[in-house]
Enzyme design. Sequence first.
Site, PDB file in Angstrom:
ATOM      1  N   SER A  14     -30.446 -27.543  17.850  1.00 23.88           N
ATOM      2  CA  SER A  14     -29.525 -26.663  18.589  1.00 23.88           C
ATOM      3  C   SER A  14     -29.770 -26.633  20.095  1.00 23.88           C
ATOM      4  O   SER A  14     -29.690 -25.580  20.718  1.00 23.88           O
ATOM      5  CB  SER A  14     -29.587 -25.220  18.066  1.00 23.88           C
ATOM      6  OG  SER A  14     -29.395 -25.184  16.695  1.00 23.88           O
ATOM      7  N   VAL A  15     -30.109 -27.778  20.669  1.00 28.88           N
ATOM      8  CA  VAL A  15     -30.232 -27.795  22.129  1.00 28.88           C
ATOM      9  C   VAL A  15     -29.060 -28.540  22.763  1.00 28.88           C
ATOM     10  O   VAL A  15     -29.101 -28.909  23.935  1.00 28.88           O
ATOM     11  CB  VAL A  15     -31.576 -28.388  22.624  1.00 28.88           C
ATOM     12  CG1 VAL A  15     -32.701 -27.425  22.358  1.00 28.88           C
ATOM     13  CG2 VAL A  15     -31.841 -29.742  22.037  1.00 28.88           C
ATOM     14  N   GLU A 141     -25.075 -40.543  17.113  1.00 33.63           N
ATOM     15  CA  GLU A 141     -25.962 -39.378  17.178  1.00 33.63           C
ATOM     16  C   GLU A 141     -26.589 -39.145  15.804  1.00 33.63           C
ATOM     17  O   GLU A 141     -25.894 -39.091  14.796  1.00 33.63           O
ATOM     18  CB  GLU A 141     -25.167 -38.132  17.594  1.00 33.63           C
ATOM     19  CG  GLU A 141     -26.052 -36.894  17.637  1.00 33.63           C
ATOM     20  CD  GLU A 141     -25.288 -35.573  17.777  1.00 33.63           C
ATOM     21  OE1 GLU A 141     -24.092 -35.570  18.081  1.00 33.63           O
ATOM     22  OE2 GLU A 141     -25.939 -34.532  17.555  1.00 33.63           O
ATOM     23  N   CYS A 381      -3.540 -21.344   9.206  1.00 28.95           N
ATOM     24  CA  CYS A 381      -3.712 -21.666   7.794  1.00 28.95           C
ATOM     25  C   CYS A 381      -3.691 -20.387   6.954  1.00 28.95           C
ATOM     26  O   CYS A 381      -2.620 -19.832   6.737  1.00 28.95           O
ATOM     27  CB  CYS A 381      -4.968 -22.506   7.605  1.00 28.95           C
ATOM     28  SG  CYS A 381      -4.892 -23.476   6.090  1.00 28.95           S
ATOM     29  N   GLY A 383      -4.313 -17.587   7.951  1.00 25.94           N
ATOM     30  CA  GLY A 383      -3.698 -16.605   8.852  1.00 25.94           C
ATOM     31  C   GLY A 383      -2.182 -16.641   8.777  1.00 25.94           C
ATOM     32  O   GLY A 383      -1.506 -15.623   8.986  1.00 25.94           O
ATOM     33  N   HIS A 507      -3.938 -26.787  10.950  1.00 27.80           N
ATOM     34  CA  HIS A 507      -4.937 -26.277  11.897  1.00 27.80           C
ATOM     35  C   HIS A 507      -4.641 -26.837  13.289  1.00 27.80           C
ATOM     36  O   HIS A 507      -5.121 -27.920  13.627  1.00 27.80           O
ATOM     37  CB  HIS A 507      -6.336 -26.718  11.480  1.00 27.80           C
ATOM     38  CG  HIS A 507      -6.836 -26.054  10.247  1.00 27.80           C
ATOM     39  ND1 HIS A 507      -7.759 -25.041  10.280  1.00 27.80           N
ATOM     40  CD2 HIS A 507      -6.532 -26.249   8.947  1.00 27.80           C
ATOM     41  CE1 HIS A 507      -8.009 -24.639   9.044  1.00 27.80           C
ATOM     42  NE2 HIS A 507      -7.279 -25.362   8.213  1.00 27.80           N
ATOM     43  N   GLU A 509      -5.829 -26.062  16.027  1.00 24.37           N
ATOM     44  CA  GLU A 509      -7.002 -26.086  16.915  1.00 24.37           C
ATOM     45  C   GLU A 509      -7.677 -27.448  16.995  1.00 24.37           C
ATOM     46  O   GLU A 509      -8.309 -27.771  17.993  1.00 24.37           O
ATOM     47  CB  GLU A 509      -8.018 -25.011  16.483  1.00 24.37           C
ATOM     48  CG  GLU A 509      -8.738 -25.246  15.154  1.00 24.37           C
ATOM     49  CD  GLU A 509      -7.973 -24.768  13.923  1.00 24.37           C
ATOM     50  OE1 GLU A 509      -6.739 -24.614  14.006  1.00 24.37           O
ATOM     51  OE2 GLU A 509      -8.607 -24.578  12.875  1.00 24.37           O
TER      52      GLU A 509
HETATM   53  N1  GLN Z   1      -7.346 -20.688   1.242  1.00 23.43           N
HETATM   54  C1  GLN Z   1      -6.086 -21.136   1.734  1.00 23.43           C
HETATM   55  C2  GLN Z   1      -5.619 -22.402   1.041  1.00 23.43           C
HETATM   56  O1  GLN Z   1      -6.384 -23.089   0.441  1.00 23.43           O
HETATM   57  C3  GLN Z   1      -6.160 -21.369   3.229  1.00 23.43           C
HETATM   58  C4  GLN Z   1      -7.078 -22.465   3.627  1.00 23.43           C
HETATM   59  C5  GLN Z   1      -7.428 -22.470   5.090  1.00 23.43           C
HETATM   60  O2  GLN Z   1      -7.282 -21.452   5.760  1.00 23.43           O
HETATM   61  N2  GLN Z   1      -7.921 -23.583   5.591  1.00 23.43           N
HETATM   62  O3  GLN Z   1      -4.449 -22.726   1.098  1.00 23.43           O
END
Ligand code: GLN
Length: 555
Positions: A14-15, A141, A381, A383, A507, A509
């Site tokens: 963790s450096v 790495e 996802c 969310g 996702h 992100e």
């Molecule tokens: N558990 C949910 C699914 O499998 C959402 C997965 C997640 O948030 N990556 O669909």
Amino acid sequence: MPKYIFVTGGVVSSVGKGITTAALGRILKSRDISVSIQKLDPYLNVDPGTMSPYQHGEVFVTSDGAETDLDLGHYERFIDEELTKASSVTTGQIYQAVIAKERKGEFLGGTIQAIPHVTNEIKARVRAIGRETEAQVVIVEVGGTVGDIEGQPFLEAIRQIRREERPEDTLSIHVTFLPHVGSTNEIKTKPTQHSVRELRSAGIQPDIILCRADHEVTAEIRRKISLFCDVHESCVISLPTMDSIYQVPIVLQDENLGDRVIELMGLDAKPRDLAGWRELVERLEHPVGELTVAVVGKYVELHDAYLSIKEALIHAGIAHQVRVNIRWVHSERLEQEPVGGLLEGVDGILVCPGFGERGIEGKLEAARYARENRIPYLGVCLGMQIMVIEYARHVLGLLGANSTEFNVQAPHPVISLLSEQRGIEDKGGTMRLGGYRCRLVPGTRAAAAYGVDDVIERHRHRYEFNNAYREQLAAAGLIASGLSPDGELVEIAEVVDHPFMLGSQFHPEFRSRPDRPQPLFREFIGAAKSLRSGLDAGILSGERERVAAGGAGGA
Ligand code: GLN
């Protein structure tokens, strides 16, 4: 033929070995050298996909659907190349491959051994990425620290590659930590000396030693390390702890890391140029405003569990010249304490991905609070699924609405198992994973954010928006704004009558870059910024509620 740079770690973990590796990639790329990066993880899991975030942090998903170590996220963000499953190698994968060959009889009756069978498999993986990516330089790495028992076959494979290639075609960089002893106010080199000795006992002499330290590494200390570790003084490089990881390429460039590597490996390179990157860091360091986003999840005590989300918020902040402060909110606390207290004053609410029932009701509370108070909401996802469940329950009045992940008997399964997932029992690598095309629905906020007709984004899920409820939800104001090309899967959903309430099944992100923020994150932060400036104006006249409700021109 590619050249290889091997990065090992010493003294403690963790450096920032991953960030150092990523930063070196950026430096080389900025000098017109094509780069790819690979992580060798010595643990026995096949991949981190089945590991608890408490053990491992985030699982980063590549476009070709590999579930990998979060360091791959750093690599992609710094070198801006899409990596593949070839970039992530674990001991689990190596043994799985070796044993599969043994079962097929491919070793012709031989005794299977760590050397050469395991090491050959490792070497083949290292060489494969060079061939596949056609990069001039592959940075490899090694996870963990030198001296770990599990890491030994990897070091041995590296030793062999170094012997097999021409001397200028491989390089060893050892990243160590120099502790500071408070009572005598001294920086200590002894652990580094021991760690280098350990590396040498594996047959690897480092070419460059990169010293992480929280205090200044003086010329005298460099001379000492140079002498004891047999590394040229100019190749002892110091990396102090920085405020932002995005400063690391600049610091390492100023420390001449790129020049040393280029010189030692005889690479053809353009002159130094990190101007664009510097500009970005400049903007990051000098925001004109700030805002607070609540990030709601069940692993918030461990920020690494949501690393790419955290970085994507920073990137979106850079685009809007605001500092995005994150208020980490534990979803279970939202079940026990007043939601209005925990979320008070936030300018945006992001509900994180996740699996399993723990904290779900708290996440639903967060979504409800965002909807009712017209606070910008981004659902990633799980969310997004939460946003749909909450809407079905409280706007449509379907009180038993749920995901069948949490209640298989749910009277209103607005989120249900993907048909392709039925009958799958293995946990590892069996979700809907990696990049899939998504068609944006014209006229929606999602389409406006992206500004194109379709996009490819990365997925990791088993459940989906249940089409049986699509019409009913749309009629009530929650519409599908991104669909799979056949129109079957809802990939993005949004609330029509809200400043910004949007969720994606994928996702977003993972594809955000510091200089190219992901469009949904960018718009989310844009909406939060509008709310903030509306509030700042409104607060002066004591009208917070009215502004938040959109009454005083929050946009
Ligand atoms: N558990 C949910 C699914 O499998 C959402 C997965 C997640 O948030 N990556 O669909």
